[in-house]
Design a protein around this motif. Structure first.
Motif, PDB file in Angstrom:
ATOM      1  N   GLU A   1      72.030 166.516 -25.068  1.00 31.29           N
ATOM      2  CA  GLU A   1      73.054 167.374 -25.664  1.00 31.29           C
ATOM      3  C   GLU A   1      74.221 167.576 -24.708  1.00 31.29           C
ATOM      4  O   GLU A   1      75.385 167.505 -25.099  1.00 31.29           O
ATOM      5  CB  GLU A   1      72.450 168.728 -26.069  1.00 31.29           C
ATOM      6  CG  GLU A   1      71.644 168.658 -27.342  1.00 31.29           C
ATOM      7  CD  GLU A   1      72.423 167.997 -28.468  1.00 31.29           C
ATOM      8  OE1 GLU A   1      73.582 168.361 -28.697  1.00 31.29           O
ATOM      9  OE2 GLU A   1      71.889 167.077 -29.096  1.00 31.29           O
TER      10      GLU A   1
ATOM     11  N   HIS B   1      70.904 171.592 -32.778  1.00 34.48           N
ATOM     12  CA  HIS B   1      71.931 171.872 -31.785  1.00 34.48           C
ATOM     13  C   HIS B   1      72.012 173.367 -31.490  1.00 34.48           C
ATOM     14  O   HIS B   1      72.976 174.023 -31.864  1.00 34.48           O
ATOM     15  CB  HIS B   1      73.292 171.348 -32.261  1.00 34.48           C
ATOM     16  CG  HIS B   1      73.359 169.859 -32.259  1.00 34.48           C
ATOM     17  ND1 HIS B   1      72.833 169.095 -33.276  1.00 34.48           N
ATOM     18  CD2 HIS B   1      73.863 168.996 -31.348  1.00 34.48           C
ATOM     19  CE1 HIS B   1      73.034 167.812 -32.981  1.00 34.48           C
ATOM     20  NE2 HIS B   1      73.656 167.734 -31.831  1.00 34.48           N
TER      21      HIS B   1
ATOM     22  N   HIS C   1      81.100 164.371 -30.625  1.00 35.35           N
ATOM     23  CA  HIS C   1      79.756 164.666 -30.125  1.00 35.35           C
ATOM     24  C   HIS C   1      78.744 163.645 -30.672  1.00 35.35           C
ATOM     25  O   HIS C   1      77.931 163.096 -29.930  1.00 35.35           O
ATOM     26  CB  HIS C   1      79.360 166.085 -30.534  1.00 35.35           C
ATOM     27  CG  HIS C   1      77.990 166.484 -30.090  1.00 35.35           C
ATOM     28  ND1 HIS C   1      77.749 167.121 -28.891  1.00 35.35           N
ATOM     29  CD2 HIS C   1      76.783 166.320 -30.685  1.00 35.35           C
ATOM     30  CE1 HIS C   1      76.448 167.334 -28.773  1.00 35.35           C
ATOM     31  NE2 HIS C   1      75.831 166.858 -29.847  1.00 35.35           N
ATOM     32  N   GLU C   2      78.834 163.377 -31.959  1.00 37.02           N
ATOM     33  CA  GLU C   2      77.874 162.454 -32.569  1.00 37.02           C
ATOM     34  C   GLU C   2      78.103 161.014 -32.099  1.00 37.02           C
ATOM     35  O   GLU C   2      77.145 160.281 -31.840  1.00 37.02           O
ATOM     36  CB  GLU C   2      77.947 162.536 -34.098  1.00 37.02           C
ATOM     37  CG  GLU C   2      77.350 163.815 -34.665  1.00 37.02           C
ATOM     38  CD  GLU C   2      75.881 164.004 -34.273  1.00 37.02           C
ATOM     39  OE1 GLU C   2      75.111 163.044 -34.316  1.00 37.02           O
ATOM     40  OE2 GLU C   2      75.515 165.135 -33.895  1.00 37.02           O
TER      41      GLU C   2
ATOM     42  N   HIS D   1      76.607 160.567 -28.695  1.00 36.41           N
ATOM     43  CA  HIS D   1      75.159 160.299 -28.730  1.00 36.41           C
ATOM     44  C   HIS D   1      74.910 158.805 -28.914  1.00 36.41           C
ATOM     45  O   HIS D   1      74.052 158.215 -28.259  1.00 36.41           O
ATOM     46  CB  HIS D   1      74.494 161.035 -29.898  1.00 36.41           C
ATOM     47  CG  HIS D   1      74.100 162.450 -29.586  1.00 36.41           C
ATOM     48  ND1 HIS D   1      73.372 162.804 -28.472  1.00 36.41           N
ATOM     49  CD2 HIS D   1      74.312 163.606 -30.263  1.00 36.41           C
ATOM     50  CE1 HIS D   1      73.170 164.118 -28.476  1.00 36.41           C
ATOM     51  NE2 HIS D   1      73.744 164.632 -29.555  1.00 36.41           N
TER      52      HIS D   1
ATOM     53  N   ARG E   1      67.751 162.678 -32.567  1.00 37.51           N
ATOM     54  CA  ARG E   1      67.033 163.709 -33.289  1.00 37.51           C
ATOM     55  C   ARG E   1      67.353 163.688 -34.760  1.00 37.51           C
ATOM     56  O   ARG E   1      66.904 164.526 -35.498  1.00 37.51           O
ATOM     57  CB  ARG E   1      67.415 165.077 -32.743  1.00 37.51           C
ATOM     58  CG  ARG E   1      66.936 165.314 -31.354  1.00 37.51           C
ATOM     59  CD  ARG E   1      67.756 166.389 -30.703  1.00 37.51           C
ATOM     60  NE  ARG E   1      69.127 165.953 -30.548  1.00 37.51           N
ATOM     61  CZ  ARG E   1      69.500 165.098 -29.634  1.00 37.51           C
ATOM     62  NH1 ARG E   1      68.646 164.592 -28.810  1.00 37.51           N
ATOM     63  NH2 ARG E   1      70.741 164.742 -29.538  1.00 37.51           N
TER      64      ARG E   1
HETATM   65 ZN   LIG Z   1      73.887 166.529 -30.281  1.00 38.62          ZN
END
Ligand SMILES: [Zn+2]
Length: 165
Positions: A91, A134, A28-29, A32, A41
């Motif tokens: 997201e 999140h 997920h990171e 981004h 963020r």
């Molecule tokens: Zn995220």
């Protein structure tokens, strides 16, 4: 982070629970970053804290525009002045790409919605930093479940291409 490092808060390890859970968060990171959501963020709040300390120290006597350049020079990104608001679009993108990445890497995509369900359960109690940026909605978990077959198909295709080459 600068130099391509990824930092985990130890607090999130309990929620990650297993290697597939860690891969889910990492995917997920990384997503981004790949999707160019910027320094983002700062879901790793420590980056923001560190950035704040650095810039506070360096720019005590600097004008605002110089301060900004200093922040850039440190590779901290442009959001250190304040957290960007939670972006549902970013997201969702990071969820999808992250799911694909960890699946391609050989981890179990089925763990991803389970991870977010654990996050959701956790969000009622003491929150790790990650959760403040999140928020877990049911839609998020439902989307992830829905994308699993696509991620698996993609991972399969990539494997095939690799074998051909
Ligand atoms: Zn995220």
């Amino acid at each position: 982070m600068p130099a391509g490092k990824i930092v985990f808060y130890t607090g999130i390890m309990d929620i990650a629970d297993n290697p597939d859970g860690i891969a889910a968060i990492m995917g997920h990171e990384v997503a981004h970053a790949l999707a160019d959501h910027g320094a983002q963020r700062m879901s790793l709040g420590i980056v923001q804290q560190a950035g704040g300390m650095i810039t506070a120290e360096v720019s005590k006597n600097q004008e605002e525009h110089k301060r900004e350049r200093i922040i850039m020079a440190y590779g901290i990104g442009t959001t250190v002045g304040g957290m960007l608001p939670f972006s549902r679009k970013h997201e969702s993108e990071a969820d999808k790409i992250g799911l694909e990445l960890m699946t391609i890497a050989g981890y179990k995509p089925e763990e991803v919605p389970k991870l977010w369900a654990r996050m959701k359960a956790q969000s009622k109690g003491k929150q790790p930093e990650f959760l403040s940026t999140h928020p877990v909605e049911d839609r998020r978990i439902a989307n992830l479940k829905e994308w699993i077959p696509l991620a698996k198909a993609l991972a399969g295709e990539i494997k095939t291409i690799t074998y051909i080459n």
